[in-house]
Design a protein around this motif. Structure first.
Motif, short mmCIF file in Angstrom:
data_model
loop_
_atom_site.label_atom_id
_atom_site.label_comp_id
_atom_site.label_asym_id
_atom_site.label_seq_id
_atom_site.Cartn_x
_atom_site.Cartn_y
_atom_site.Cartn_z
N LEU A 1 0.83 -1.20 0.00
CA LEU A 1 0.00 0.00 0.00
C LEU A 1 0.87 1.26 0.00
O LEU A 1 0.55 2.24 -0.68
CB LEU A 1 -0.92 0.00 1.22
N VAL A 2 1.98 1.23 0.73
CA VAL A 2 2.89 2.38 0.72
C VAL A 2 3.44 2.61 -0.68
O VAL A 2 3.51 3.75 -1.16
CB VAL A 2 4.04 2.18 1.73
N SER A 3 3.84 1.53 -1.34
CA SER A 3 4.34 1.63 -2.71
C SER A 3 3.27 2.18 -3.65
O SER A 3 3.54 3.00 -4.54
CB SER A 3 4.82 0.26 -3.19
N LYS A 4 2.03 1.74 -3.45
CA LYS A 4 0.93 2.22 -4.27
C LYS A 4 0.72 3.72 -4.07
O LYS A 4 0.51 4.47 -5.04
CB LYS A 4 -0.35 1.46 -3.91
N TYR A 5 0.79 4.19 -2.81
CA TYR A 5 0.63 5.62 -2.52
C TYR A 5 1.70 6.44 -3.23
O TYR A 5 1.41 7.50 -3.82
CB TYR A 5 0.70 5.87 -1.02
N VAL A 6 2.95 5.98 -3.16
CA VAL A 6 4.04 6.73 -3.80
C VAL A 6 3.84 6.76 -5.32
O VAL A 6 4.05 7.79 -5.98
CB VAL A 6 5.40 6.13 -3.43
N SER A 7 3.43 5.63 -5.91
CA SER A 7 3.18 5.57 -7.36
C SER A 7 2.05 6.52 -7.75
O SER A 7 2.12 7.21 -8.78
CB SER A 7 2.85 4.14 -7.79
N GLN A 8 0.98 6.55 -6.94
CA GLN A 8 -0.13 7.47 -7.21
C GLN A 8 0.33 8.93 -7.16
O GLN A 8 -0.09 9.75 -7.99
CB GLN A 8 -1.25 7.25 -6.20
N LEU A 9 1.21 9.24 -6.20
CA LEU A 9 1.73 10.60 -6.09
C LEU A 9 2.55 10.96 -7.33
O LEU A 9 2.41 12.07 -7.87
CB LEU A 9 2.57 10.74 -4.83
N GLU A 10 3.40 10.04 -7.77
CA GLU A 10 4.21 10.31 -8.96
C GLU A 10 3.32 10.49 -10.19
O GLU A 10 3.57 11.38 -11.03
CB GLU A 10 5.19 9.17 -9.19
N GLN A 11 2.28 9.69 -10.31
CA GLN A 11 1.36 9.84 -11.44
C GLN A 11 0.64 11.17 -11.38
O GLN A 11 0.44 11.83 -12.41
CB GLN A 11 0.36 8.67 -11.45
N HIS A 12 0.23 11.56 -10.18
CA HIS A 12 -0.47 12.85 -10.02
C HIS A 12 0.44 14.02 -10.40
O HIS A 12 0.00 14.98 -11.06
CB HIS A 12 -0.94 13.00 -8.58
N LEU A 13 1.71 13.94 -10.00
CA LEU A 13 2.65 15.03 -10.28
C LEU A 13 3.21 14.96 -11.69
O LEU A 13 3.76 15.95 -12.19
CB LEU A 13 3.80 14.99 -9.27
N GLY A 14 3.11 13.79 -12.32
CA GLY A 14 3.62 13.64 -13.67
C GLY A 14 5.13 13.59 -13.74
O GLY A 14 5.71 13.95 -14.78
#
Length: 303
Positions: free
Chosen positions: A32-45
């Motif tokens: 879940l932590v890895s998923k959160y970081v990936s979501q953040l990177e996708q959001h920031l582009g």
């Protein structure tokens, strides 16, 4: 996507150095932590972390984002702590370290008023002119005077501190009143041994030759002793106005070279943590802020 949770996950991963340790700290699964970081990177582009089997490496964007995100999270925790403090009475033992002369001359009335406003707080005041280690020595707050350098500690400026060069009228009548810094070389200097070299003004250098005064004088780790020696006619001293101000006001000391007065230092309240600050600490720092006046009452004398 919860932007605060993804931000907190990313900051914790960077601070802990791994997804596993971050997951333990956040009480979440590593997935879940890895998923959160990936979501953040996708959001920031943009990519924030380069992952290898052994280490994590921040990208340039990740380095910038981490610094700002850490501050945002700190601000959120501080805001929540302040709101919680509205319902929490300040209480407990408050350990304070303070400079000797300042505390003796100016802190007793303030501490008495603070205790009346916060009767559930008891105070342990320790006087010492050396720079204490707040964490190692168990202090909640340290009062420090000087030009503070950057550090991990939090500092709030409480009042300006003027450094004034002065001597007794009798001494100046006998030895002459310096008109320019060069004239100081032939005078006795009453030197404070804890003076920060970075705070010493140019005129101070004229008083010193090879680490000692050129004509004579004395050295002490207590400013009150030096001011009393100056009043007795022992020489010229450079001292904070919170020590020398009353003697100047009463005519026992006379200011010399006022055009060369150094840049004011500051009186700071220093404490270890910004987030989750105890009510007793925040209450004391807020109480001190503005207590001594602007300008401080000890500077109200005629030049």
């Amino acid at each position: 996507m919860d932007r605060i949770e993804t931000m907190r996950a990313f900051v914790t991963v960077v601070n802990e150095g791994s997804f596993t340790l971050a997951a333990d700290r956040l009480d979440l699964s590593p997935q879940l932590v890895s998923k959160y970081v990936s979501q953040l990177e996708q959001h920031l582009g943009t990519r924030l972390l380069n992952r290898t089997t052994r280490r994590l490496h921040l990208t340039e964007a990740g380095t910038r984002y981490h610094l700002r995100a850490q501050q945002v999270l700190n601000d959120i925790e501080e805001l929540e702590s302040q709101v919680g403090d509205l319902h929490t009475e300040a209480r407990g033992l408050l350990r304070i370290s303070a400079p000797v002369s300042f505390a003796i001359r100016h802190m007793a009335p303030m501490l008495s008023e603070f205790h009346k406003a916060h009767p559930a707080v008891s105070i342990d005041l320790q006087l010492n002119d050396r720079k204490v280690d707040i964490l190692e020595e168990g202090f909640d707050i340290a009062l420090r005077i000087g030009h503070l350098k950057s550090s991990s500690l939090v500092a709030r400026k409480i009042a300006p501190v003027r450094l004034i060069m002065c001597a007794s009228p009798d001494y100046l009548h006998e030895r002459g009143t310096p008109q320019k810094p060069e004239d100081l070389k032939n005078h006795d200097y009453l030197r404070y041994s804890y003076m920060d070299p970075d705070a010493i003004p140019e005129v101070h250098k004229w008083l010193m030759q090879d680490g000692k005064s050129s004509a004579g004088g004395m050295i002490s780790n207590n400013g009150d002793v030096l001011v009393e020696a100056a009043i007795a006619g022992a020489g010229i001293t450079l001292q904070p106005s919170f020590i020398s101000g009353s003697a100047i006001r009463d005519g026992h000391l006379k200011i010399i070279l006022p055009d060369y007065e150094p840049e004011p230092m500051g009186l700071y309240a220093v404490y270890a943590h910004r987030q989750l600050l105890a009510s007793k600490v925040r209450s004391f720092v807020d109480f001190m802020d503005g207590y001594f006046g602007n300008p401080p009452y000890w500077d109200k004398f005629e030049l």
